[in-house]
Design an enzyme around this catalytic site. Structure first.
Site, PDB file in Angstrom:
ATOM      1  N   HIS A  97     -21.164 -55.730 -30.410  1.00  0.00           N
ATOM      2  CA  HIS A  97     -22.708 -56.443 -30.969  1.00  0.00           C
ATOM      3  C   HIS A  97     -22.252 -55.374 -31.860  1.00  0.00           C
ATOM      4  CE1 HIS A  97     -26.265 -56.652 -28.603  1.00  0.00           C
ATOM      5  NE2 HIS A  97     -26.484 -58.035 -30.220  1.00  0.00           N
ATOM      6  N   ASP A 120     -29.824 -57.803 -23.724  1.00  0.00           N
ATOM      7  CA  ASP A 120     -28.549 -56.770 -23.231  1.00  0.00           C
ATOM      8  C   ASP A 120     -28.315 -55.701 -22.212  1.00  0.00           C
ATOM      9  OD1 ASP A 120     -26.326 -54.930 -23.685  1.00  0.00           O
ATOM     10  OD2 ASP A 120     -26.496 -54.925 -25.742  1.00  0.00           O
ATOM     11  N   HIS A 122     -27.430 -52.976 -22.648  1.00  0.00           N
ATOM     12  CA  HIS A 122     -28.204 -52.032 -23.189  1.00  0.00           C
ATOM     13  C   HIS A 122     -28.312 -51.882 -24.306  1.00  0.00           C
ATOM     14  CE1 HIS A 122     -23.203 -52.897 -21.542  1.00  0.00           C
ATOM     15  NE2 HIS A 122     -23.479 -51.425 -21.287  1.00  0.00           N
ATOM     16  N   ASP A 124     -29.093 -50.271 -26.588  1.00  0.00           N
ATOM     17  CA  ASP A 124     -27.981 -49.267 -28.208  1.00  0.00           C
ATOM     18  C   ASP A 124     -28.914 -49.323 -29.010  1.00  0.00           C
ATOM     19  OD1 ASP A 124     -25.592 -50.956 -26.769  1.00  0.00           O
ATOM     20  OD2 ASP A 124     -26.305 -52.846 -28.172  1.00  0.00           O
ATOM     21  N   HIS A 137     -20.963 -49.528 -31.766  1.00  0.00           N
ATOM     22  CA  HIS A 137     -21.931 -51.133 -31.116  1.00  0.00           C
ATOM     23  C   HIS A 137     -22.909 -50.135 -30.278  1.00  0.00           C
ATOM     24  CE1 HIS A 137     -19.713 -51.117 -27.052  1.00  0.00           C
ATOM     25  NE2 HIS A 137     -20.318 -50.447 -27.266  1.00  0.00           N
ATOM     26  N   ASP A 224     -26.100 -60.825 -25.505  1.00  0.00           N
ATOM     27  CA  ASP A 224     -24.879 -60.142 -25.257  1.00  0.00           C
ATOM     28  C   ASP A 224     -24.581 -60.796 -23.649  1.00  0.00           C
ATOM     29  OD1 ASP A 224     -23.109 -58.226 -24.691  1.00  0.00           O
ATOM     30  OD2 ASP A 224     -23.195 -56.366 -25.780  1.00  0.00           O
ATOM     31  N   ASP A 226     -22.921 -59.743 -22.111  1.00  0.00           N
ATOM     32  CA  ASP A 226     -23.264 -58.451 -20.164  1.00  0.00           C
ATOM     33  C   ASP A 226     -23.881 -58.748 -19.935  1.00  0.00           C
ATOM     34  OD1 ASP A 226     -24.794 -56.336 -21.480  1.00  0.00           O
ATOM     35  OD2 ASP A 226     -22.763 -55.878 -22.631  1.00  0.00           O
ATOM     36  N   GLU A 269     -19.469 -60.655 -27.807  1.00  0.00           N
ATOM     37  CA  GLU A 269     -19.025 -59.858 -26.648  1.00  0.00           C
ATOM     38  C   GLU A 269     -18.616 -60.694 -26.122  1.00  0.00           C
ATOM     39  OE1 GLU A 269     -18.308 -56.653 -26.306  1.00  0.00           O
ATOM     40  OE2 GLU A 269     -20.251 -55.961 -27.688  1.00  0.00           O
TER      41      GLU A 269
END
Length: 297
Positions: A97, A120, A122, A124, A137, A224, A226, A269
């Site tokens: 990312h 995402d 996360h 970030d 990332h 992303d 994930d 990702e």
């Protein structure tokens, strides 16, 4: 619409290796052919050059691989900016990312009042002071907002690229404590998986567009893989249980497509080393198509 496909095989921003194969895996899953079937013109320019981690020193433990990431981000930003100037929609394939530092900097060079929807697990939104890992990332949204190391914040020579209040994070479920404080301090809108459970993905997606795209502002979509539950997307760099379902992910993309405010997109990702029969890359292609307007009927 004319689409410019740009590969960014970045494998410097995270600890787990393998996402540099992501652009090839997504292309192998028939991305370009599927886009053409939707009626789009596709201009695939291949990959920008990004060095392998083995060929570069790690550098500062709180800013791992800073110099090569900055260099690659500058090149990607220029490439994305050129695509927009040529009237093409930039579709950037990651890589980890950290590529969003370059992709969003390029878009923000053309669209000065940009909104960002960041799908995402996360946020970030760390800096070198808050990061528990030193992996860049995890710092990208903060850097784009003007927070953190000067070399990260000043890609293309200026900062910030986006206003924090124009950012919406969707699907978050793995946040660091100091990162949470930064998100609150800078008034970033975050819809967690708990919010999605409560309100539903359709309502959350509508609200994301309303915030990021307020007054018709253009939106960059950063997706992303994930964000999706590992049962649906096993081949990702940092899997976290309890993510978006297959249909929730598609519904979100369909709502964003209906807004007609998405001017650029990156998808990141995909880790083929951890994948099963390229299923995560195939799902990435499906989600790209939904974000670009594919309907069931």
């Amino acid at each position: 619409m004319r689409i410019r496909v740009i590969g960014a095989p970045m494998d410097l921003g995270a600890d787990r290796r393998g996402v540099d194969i992501g652009p090839s895996a997504i292309r192998y899953a028939a991305l370009n052919e599927q886009l053409r079937r939707l009626g789009y013109s596709v201009h695939d320019i291949g990959n920008i050059h990004i060095p392998q981690p083995e060929s570069r020193p790690v550098g500062h433990p709180k800013l791992k691989y800073l110099e090569p990431i900055v260099q690659a981000s500058e090149e990607l930003a220029d490439t994305v900016e050129q695509a927009l100037q040529d009237g093409e929609f930039p579709l950037i394939l990651g890589g980890d990312h950290s590529i969003a530092l370059g992709s969003i900097s390029g878009v923000a060079s053309v669209h000065k009042n940009l909104g960002v929807i960041w799908v995402d697990a996360h946020a970030d939104f760390n800096t070198e002071e808050t990061t528990p890992s030193g992996n860049i990332h995890g710092m990208i949204l903060a850097a784009l907002s003007g927070l953190g190391n000067h070399k990260l914040t000043h890609i293309k020579g200026w900062a910030p690229k986006i206003k924090p209040e124009n950012i919406v994070i969707v699907g978050a479920r793995d946040l660091d404590n100091e990162e949470k404080a930064l998100l609150r301090q800078h008034h970033v809108s975050v819809f967690t998986m708990s919010d999605i459970d409560h309100y539903g993905i359709f309502e959350v997606s509508k609200r994301a567009v309303e915030i990021a795209g307020r007054n018709g502002r253009p939106i960059h979509l950063s997706f992303d893989m994930d964000s999706i539950d590992p049962r649906e997307a096993p081949g990702v760099g940092t899997p976290v249980r309890g993510g978006l379902s297959y249909r929730e992910a598609h519904t979100a993309m369909e709502v964003l497509a209906d807004s007609r405010q998405i001017v650029s997109m990156d998808i990141v990702e995909v880790n083929s080393i951890l994948d099963h029969e390229n299923s995560t890359a195939r799902l990435a292609v499906e989600l790209i198509l939904s974000a670009l307007g594919k309907k069931i009927l």
